[in-house]
Design a protein around this motif. Structure first.
Motif, PDB file in Angstrom:
ATOM      1  N   TYR A 136       4.866  18.063  16.806  1.00 55.45           N
ATOM      2  CA  TYR A 136       5.863  17.168  16.235  1.00 55.45           C
ATOM      3  C   TYR A 136       5.410  15.661  16.609  1.00 55.45           C
ATOM      4  O   TYR A 136       5.461  15.331  17.735  1.00 55.45           O
ATOM      5  CB  TYR A 136       7.146  17.577  17.248  1.00 55.45           C
ATOM      6  CG  TYR A 136       7.558  19.033  16.966  1.00 55.45           C
ATOM      7  CD1 TYR A 136       8.300  19.193  15.912  1.00 55.45           C
ATOM      8  CD2 TYR A 136       7.145  19.887  17.946  1.00 55.45           C
ATOM      9  CE1 TYR A 136       8.903  20.753  15.703  1.00 55.45           C
ATOM     10  CE2 TYR A 136       7.875  21.360  17.603  1.00 55.45           C
ATOM     11  CZ  TYR A 136       8.684  21.489  16.708  1.00 55.45           C
ATOM     12  OH  TYR A 136       8.796  22.882  16.411  1.00 55.45           O
ATOM     13  N   PRO A 137       4.776  15.097  15.644  1.00 51.98           N
ATOM     14  CA  PRO A 137       4.043  13.875  15.820  1.00 51.98           C
ATOM     15  C   PRO A 137       5.059  12.738  16.520  1.00 51.98           C
ATOM     16  O   PRO A 137       4.366  11.956  17.400  1.00 51.98           O
ATOM     17  CB  PRO A 137       3.803  13.565  14.409  1.00 51.98           C
ATOM     18  CG  PRO A 137       3.821  14.859  13.729  1.00 51.98           C
ATOM     19  CD  PRO A 137       4.579  15.529  14.319  1.00 51.98           C
ATOM     20  N   ASN A 138       6.325  12.744  16.244  1.00 48.67           N
ATOM     21  CA  ASN A 138       7.220  11.428  16.657  1.00 48.67           C
ATOM     22  C   ASN A 138       7.761  12.144  18.127  1.00 48.67           C
ATOM     23  O   ASN A 138       8.477  11.129  18.584  1.00 48.67           O
ATOM     24  CB  ASN A 138       8.175  11.396  15.783  1.00 48.67           C
ATOM     25  CG  ASN A 138       7.610  10.597  14.283  1.00 48.67           C
ATOM     26  OD1 ASN A 138       7.059  10.017  14.531  1.00 48.67           O
ATOM     27  ND2 ASN A 138       7.953  11.242  13.272  1.00 48.67           N
ATOM     28  N   PRO A 144       4.497   9.417  22.396  1.00 51.84           N
ATOM     29  CA  PRO A 144       4.702  10.237  21.411  1.00 51.84           C
ATOM     30  C   PRO A 144       3.343  10.889  21.174  1.00 51.84           C
ATOM     31  O   PRO A 144       2.242  10.270  21.038  1.00 51.84           O
ATOM     32  CB  PRO A 144       4.895   9.357  20.018  1.00 51.84           C
ATOM     33  CG  PRO A 144       4.785   7.970  20.588  1.00 51.84           C
ATOM     34  CD  PRO A 144       4.757   8.008  21.979  1.00 51.84           C
ATOM     35  N   LEU A 145       3.432  12.141  20.384  1.00 52.41           N
ATOM     36  CA  LEU A 145       2.234  12.891  20.147  1.00 52.41           C
ATOM     37  C   LEU A 145       1.058  12.076  19.198  1.00 52.41           C
ATOM     38  O   LEU A 145       0.031  12.286  19.580  1.00 52.41           O
ATOM     39  CB  LEU A 145       2.692  14.509  19.756  1.00 52.41           C
ATOM     40  CG  LEU A 145       1.445  15.245  19.434  1.00 52.41           C
ATOM     41  CD1 LEU A 145       0.923  15.608  20.766  1.00 52.41           C
ATOM     42  CD2 LEU A 145       1.952  16.575  18.804  1.00 52.41           C
ATOM     43  N   LYS A 146       1.685  11.423  18.208  1.00 51.91           N
ATOM     44  CA  LYS A 146       0.844  10.929  17.063  1.00 51.91           C
ATOM     45  C   LYS A 146      -0.021   9.711  17.867  1.00 51.91           C
ATOM     46  O   LYS A 146      -0.951   9.344  17.166  1.00 51.91           O
ATOM     47  CB  LYS A 146       1.731  10.339  16.182  1.00 51.91           C
ATOM     48  CG  LYS A 146       2.603   9.088  16.519  1.00 51.91           C
ATOM     49  CD  LYS A 146       3.643   8.736  15.417  1.00 51.91           C
ATOM     50  CE  LYS A 146       4.521   7.747  15.839  1.00 51.91           C
ATOM     51  NZ  LYS A 146       5.446   7.324  14.755  1.00 51.91           N
ATOM     52  N   ASN A 147       0.163   9.117  19.152  1.00 52.94           N
ATOM     53  CA  ASN A 147      -0.392   8.165  19.849  1.00 52.94           C
ATOM     54  C   ASN A 147      -1.722   8.745  20.372  1.00 52.94           C
ATOM     55  O   ASN A 147      -2.330   7.923  20.953  1.00 52.94           O
ATOM     56  CB  ASN A 147       0.655   7.389  20.626  1.00 52.94           C
ATOM     57  CG  ASN A 147       1.751   6.490  19.989  1.00 52.94           C
ATOM     58  OD1 ASN A 147       1.665   6.565  18.697  1.00 52.94           O
ATOM     59  ND2 ASN A 147       2.146   5.673  20.542  1.00 52.94           N
ATOM     60  N   GLU A 150      -7.080  14.500  22.957  1.00 50.69           N
ATOM     61  CA  GLU A 150      -5.619  14.855  23.820  1.00 50.69           C
ATOM     62  C   GLU A 150      -4.795  15.880  23.347  1.00 50.69           C
ATOM     63  O   GLU A 150      -4.231  16.429  24.182  1.00 50.69           O
ATOM     64  CB  GLU A 150      -5.227  13.198  23.995  1.00 50.69           C
ATOM     65  CG  GLU A 150      -6.179  12.376  24.839  1.00 50.69           C
ATOM     66  CD  GLU A 150      -5.720  11.099  24.759  1.00 50.69           C
ATOM     67  OE1 GLU A 150      -5.958  10.468  25.722  1.00 50.69           O
ATOM     68  OE2 GLU A 150      -4.977  10.732  23.663  1.00 50.69           O
ATOM     69  N   ILE A 151      -4.594  15.799  21.860  1.00 49.10           N
ATOM     70  CA  ILE A 151      -3.810  16.652  21.057  1.00 49.10           C
ATOM     71  C   ILE A 151      -4.016  18.174  21.667  1.00 49.10           C
ATOM     72  O   ILE A 151      -3.280  18.916  21.738  1.00 49.10           O
ATOM     73  CB  ILE A 151      -3.683  16.417  19.888  1.00 49.10           C
ATOM     74  CG1 ILE A 151      -2.834  14.853  19.728  1.00 49.10           C
ATOM     75  CG2 ILE A 151      -2.902  17.268  19.125  1.00 49.10           C
ATOM     76  CD1 ILE A 151      -2.749  14.349  18.245  1.00 49.10           C
TER      77      ILE A 151
END
Length: 293
Positions: free
Chosen positions: A83-85, A126-129, A134-135
């Motif tokens: 969930y990117p956000n 947030p995941l998108k950062n 890292e993800i």
């Protein structure tokens, strides 16, 4: 202990898995190694109950698994998603809660896992950062956050750089040491050899080899450079304390052989004339089984 017994999977005329049997032991990391067309991912999905085998059974501690018996399995598929956000810690907690653990336990586990994976300072971003590596580490944290009874990870080293791989495998090994079978699937021979305890080689839907890394790599070979390779090889072939004697390089006069141990190998070499160099060579898993792929 997770045990697969004669698992077969077919679709139409194609056989994806053919009587696959092996045991992933508690406390150990078991690597399923094979190419993408070998049946590796299909085997992982059968273990997780996502697809049903046509034949065979899977047991956890002698209890045969049925549909719905994998609630406490930690699973990371090859197809990653997130969930990117959403904040990193919220995502880990949310996924852990789906397994039924309490909010407090999920939060504590998430913070501990992020610390071990050197992501403590990224938990509220947030995941998108986050970067790709890292993800990939966050995915592992989410897989372990509910303290699963079995861990199954497909394409285990996807997205991980060298440092991330060391962190992830250290964490997986620590989880295994608590008495949990950890199963990773990969096409990376080098990583499997470096980080797994046991290996199951899958080729064309069948188990081509299975056992501990040490056992599958086999005994060391000894290489000797000397004045006359052919004469030395003939002399060694008559001895009972060595085996697998061959001339591996006629131009440079190099022979190889196997012996019971390094001491006996050295004693053997001492009987040869014109020795220039002597070394032990341990074959890699890829070298041992490349013909089986």
């Amino acid at each position: 202990m997770l045990t697969l017994k004669e698992i077969s999977l077919r679709k139409g005329k194609r056989t994806y898995l053919d009587e696959v049997s092996f045991t992933a032991k508690a406390g150990r990391v078991t690597a399923i190694v094979g190419t993408r067309s070998a049946g590796r991912t299909e085997l992982v999905r059968v273990i997780m109950g996502l697809i049903s085998a046509d034949e065979g059974s899977i047991e956890l501690e002698d209890f045969e698994l049925d549909f719905g018996d994998r609630q406490n399995f930690g699973y990371l598929p090859a197809e990653r998603g997130g969930y990117p956000n959403m904040r990193v810690i919220d995502q880990i907690v949310y996924l852990a809660r789906l397994h039924g653990i309490t909010l407090g336990a999920a939060e504590r586990n998430a913070l501990t896992l992020l610390s071990h994976l050197e992501l403590a300072d990224r938990g509220y971003a947030p995941l998108k950062n986050l970067s790709g590596t890292e993800i990939a580490r966050v995915d592992i944290a989410a897989t372990l956050a509910a303290d699963p009874d079995v861990v199954v990870i497909d394409d285990a080293f996807s997205g991980l750089d060298a440092q991330s791989t060391r962190l992830v495998m250290s964490l997986l090994r620590a989880h295994a040491s608590s008495g949990v079978p950890v199963v990773i699937a990969t096409d990376d021979w080098e990583a499997a050899q470096a980080y797994a305890d046991d290996v199951v080689l899958i080729s064309q839907g069948k188990v081509a080899a299975a056992g501990s890394v040490e056992k599958l790599r086999g005994a060391a070979k000894y290489r000797v450079e000397l004045d006359n390779a052919e004469a030395a090889a003939q002399a060694l072939k008559s001895r009972r304390d060595v085996s697998d004697v061959s001339v591996v390089d006629r131009r440079d006069n190099v022979i190889s052989f196997r012996a019971e141990d390094a001491k006996s190998a050295a004693a053997t070499v001492a009987t040869l004339d014109g020795v220039k160099s002597f070394e032990s060579v341990r074959p890699t898993l890829a070298e041992q089984y490349k013909e089986a792929l």
